[in-house]
Design a protein around this motif. Structure first.
Motif, PDB file in Angstrom:
ATOM      1  N   UNK A 120       0.852  -1.184   0.000  1.00  0.00           N
ATOM      2  CA  UNK A 120       0.000   0.000   0.000  1.00  0.00           C
ATOM      3  C   UNK A 120       0.890   1.236   0.000  1.00  0.00           C
ATOM      4  N   UNK A 121       0.490   2.212  -0.809  1.00  0.00           N
ATOM      5  CA  UNK A 121       1.239   3.455  -0.913  1.00  0.00           C
ATOM      6  C   UNK A 121       0.285   4.630  -0.701  1.00  0.00           C
ATOM      7  N   UNK A 122       0.704   5.567   0.141  1.00  0.00           N
ATOM      8  CA  UNK A 122      -0.020   6.817   0.381  1.00  0.00           C
ATOM      9  C   UNK A 122       0.835   7.943  -0.172  1.00  0.00           C
ATOM     10  N   UNK A 123       0.346   8.632  -1.190  1.00  0.00           N
ATOM     11  CA  UNK A 123       1.048   9.779  -1.784  1.00  0.00           C
ATOM     12  C   UNK A 123       0.298  11.047  -1.409  1.00  0.00           C
ATOM     13  N   UNK A 124       1.038  12.047  -0.997  1.00  0.00           N
ATOM     14  CA  UNK A 124       0.457  13.308  -0.553  1.00  0.00           C
ATOM     15  C   UNK A 124       0.979  14.434  -1.439  1.00  0.00           C
ATOM     16  N   UNK A 125       0.070  15.326  -1.834  1.00  0.00           N
ATOM     17  CA  UNK A 125       0.457  16.468  -2.658  1.00  0.00           C
ATOM     18  C   UNK A 125      -0.349  17.677  -2.200  1.00  0.00           C
ATOM     19  N   UNK A 126       0.261  18.861  -2.235  1.00  0.00           N
ATOM     20  CA  UNK A 126      -0.492  20.061  -1.872  1.00  0.00           C
ATOM     21  C   UNK A 126      -1.717  20.214  -2.782  1.00  0.00           C
ATOM     22  N   UNK A 127      -2.829  20.628  -2.177  1.00  0.00           N
ATOM     23  CA  UNK A 127      -4.074  20.905  -2.909  1.00  0.00           C
ATOM     24  C   UNK A 127      -4.667  22.162  -2.290  1.00  0.00           C
ATOM     25  N   UNK A 128      -4.345  23.308  -2.850  1.00  0.00           N
ATOM     26  CA  UNK A 128      -4.730  24.568  -2.227  1.00  0.00           C
ATOM     27  C   UNK A 128      -3.994  24.692  -0.908  1.00  0.00           C
ATOM     28  N   UNK A 129      -4.739  24.902   0.182  1.00  0.00           N
ATOM     29  CA  UNK A 129      -4.115  24.948   1.510  1.00  0.00           C
ATOM     30  C   UNK A 129      -4.129  23.583   2.189  1.00  0.00           C
ATOM     31  N   UNK A 130      -4.691  22.606   1.518  1.00  0.00           N
ATOM     32  CA  UNK A 130      -4.798  21.262   2.085  1.00  0.00           C
ATOM     33  C   UNK A 130      -3.924  20.254   1.366  1.00  0.00           C
ATOM     34  N   UNK A 131      -4.412  19.011   1.317  1.00  0.00           N
ATOM     35  CA  UNK A 131      -3.637  17.903   0.768  1.00  0.00           C
ATOM     36  C   UNK A 131      -4.514  17.015  -0.099  1.00  0.00           C
ATOM     37  N   UNK A 132      -3.991  16.606  -1.240  1.00  0.00           N
ATOM     38  CA  UNK A 132      -4.619  15.540  -2.018  1.00  0.00           C
ATOM     39  C   UNK A 132      -3.953  14.244  -1.568  1.00  0.00           C
ATOM     40  N   UNK A 133      -4.769  13.336  -1.064  1.00  0.00           N
ATOM     41  CA  UNK A 133      -4.293  12.042  -0.570  1.00  0.00           C
ATOM     42  C   UNK A 133      -4.641  10.997  -1.629  1.00  0.00           C
ATOM     43  N   UNK A 134      -3.621  10.280  -2.100  1.00  0.00           N
ATOM     44  CA  UNK A 134      -3.832   9.197  -3.071  1.00  0.00           C
ATOM     45  C   UNK A 134      -3.329   7.897  -2.453  1.00  0.00           C
ATOM     46  N   UNK A 135      -4.230   6.944  -2.354  1.00  0.00           N
ATOM     47  CA  UNK A 135      -3.922   5.635  -1.776  1.00  0.00           C
ATOM     48  C   UNK A 135      -3.940   4.599  -2.893  1.00  0.00           C
ATOM     49  N   UNK A 136      -2.827   3.881  -3.044  1.00  0.00           N
ATOM     50  CA  UNK A 136      -2.760   2.783  -4.003  1.00  0.00           C
ATOM     51  C   UNK A 136      -2.702   1.479  -3.230  1.00  0.00           C
ATOM     52  N   UNK A 137      -3.622   0.595  -3.541  1.00  0.00           N
ATOM     53  CA  UNK A 137      -3.724  -0.730  -2.948  1.00  0.00           C
ATOM     54  C   UNK A 137      -3.320  -1.708  -4.040  1.00  0.00           C
ATOM     55  N   UNK A 138      -2.170  -2.357  -3.886  1.00  0.00           N
ATOM     56  CA  UNK A 138      -1.615  -3.245  -4.909  1.00  0.00           C
ATOM     57  C   UNK A 138      -1.456  -4.640  -4.323  1.00  0.00           C
ATOM     58  N   UNK A 139      -2.013  -5.636  -5.004  1.00  0.00           N
ATOM     59  CA  UNK A 139      -2.004  -6.977  -4.422  1.00  0.00           C
ATOM     60  C   UNK A 139      -1.955  -8.067  -5.485  1.00  0.00           C
ATOM     61  N   UNK A 140      -1.633  -9.261  -5.033  1.00  0.00           N
ATOM     62  CA  UNK A 140      -1.659 -10.460  -5.859  1.00  0.00           C
ATOM     63  C   UNK A 140      -2.091 -11.607  -4.959  1.00  0.00           C
ATOM     64  N   UNK A 141      -2.652 -12.611  -5.577  1.00  0.00           N
ATOM     65  CA  UNK A 141      -3.084 -13.780  -4.819  1.00  0.00           C
ATOM     66  C   UNK A 141      -3.665 -14.817  -5.748  1.00  0.00           C
ATOM     67  N   UNK A 142      -4.366 -15.749  -5.165  1.00  0.00           N
ATOM     68  CA  UNK A 142      -5.027 -16.781  -5.956  1.00  0.00           C
ATOM     69  C   UNK A 142      -6.074 -16.125  -6.857  1.00  0.00           C
ATOM     70  N   UNK A 143      -6.541 -16.857  -7.857  1.00  0.00           N
ATOM     71  CA  UNK A 143      -7.565 -16.325  -8.764  1.00  0.00           C
ATOM     72  C   UNK A 143      -8.808 -15.918  -7.983  1.00  0.00           C
ATOM     73  N   UNK A 144      -9.202 -16.722  -7.020  1.00  0.00           N
ATOM     74  CA  UNK A 144     -10.375 -16.385  -6.207  1.00  0.00           C
ATOM     75  C   UNK A 144     -10.123 -15.113  -5.392  1.00  0.00           C
ATOM     76  N   UNK A 145      -8.963 -15.003  -4.789  1.00  0.00           N
ATOM     77  CA  UNK A 145      -8.623 -13.809  -4.018  1.00  0.00           C
ATOM     78  C   UNK A 145      -8.685 -12.564  -4.900  1.00  0.00           C
ATOM     79  N   UNK A 146      -8.067 -12.634  -6.082  1.00  0.00           N
ATOM     80  CA  UNK A 146      -8.069 -11.469  -6.979  1.00  0.00           C
ATOM     81  C   UNK A 146      -9.495 -11.082  -7.368  1.00  0.00           C
TER      82      UNK A 146
END
Length: 157
Positions: free
Chosen positions: A103-129
């Motif tokens: 899992x990756x959390x990327x943060x970037x300025x967005x005006x006076x706040x933050x744009x939060x981008x979460x990437x969920x990357x996974x692998x597993x059995x065919x059923x799991x995917x």
């Protein structure tokens, strides 16, 4: 039963067989959001739905995560570059079918706040995917709820 997962690195977020990316803006600036992610690790249980506890391990190099329903993860922090990125991989879990998870959390300025981008990357059995792909709407809702709760938590401090 705990199982060892494949020890993927940060580049897995771009190459994983199942990759989901979610974004949401917060009013809090990037340094405060980063601190909540990387330094206030035990605080995750107060703002991320489904998390009952997270404890830092090895002086912050890892985490022990417990979820509602009995899920457990032992994680290694892959990146903690303030205030831009916080990422970790799951090394050991009791979740069935999973073979790798980063899992990756990327943060970037967005005006006076933050744009939060979460990437969920996974692998597993065919059923799991297939199950994870079907769970995309729920994961997205969980992320949006978590970031909104984190934003409220940071505003109250």
């Amino acid at each position: 039963m705990a199982r060892q997962l494949r020890p993927e690195e940060l580049d897995f977020v771009a190459t994983a067989p199942v990759r989901m990316v979610f974004e949401r803006d917060t009013a809090a600036p990037p340094d405060r959001v980063f601190h909540a992610l990387a330094s206030d690790v035990s605080g995750w249980a107060e703002w991320f739905p489904g998390v009952t506890s997270i404890e830092p391990l090895d002086e912050g190099a890892g985490r022990d995560v417990r979820l509602w329903g009995g899920g457990r993860f032992r994680e290694t922090v892959l990146a903690a570059k303030e205030p831009e990125v916080y990422a970790y991989r799951v090394d050991v879990t009791n979740a069935p079918g999973v073979r790798a998870l980063v899992e990756e959390w990327r943060l970037a300025p967005a005006g006076t706040g933050t744009r939060v981008r979460w990437t969920f990357a996974t692998d597993g059995t065919a059923l799991f995917r297939a199950v994870v792909r079907a769970a995309r709407p729920g994961l997205g809702r969980s992320f949006r709820d978590a970031v909104a709760a984190l934003d409220r938590r940071l505003a109250a401090r």
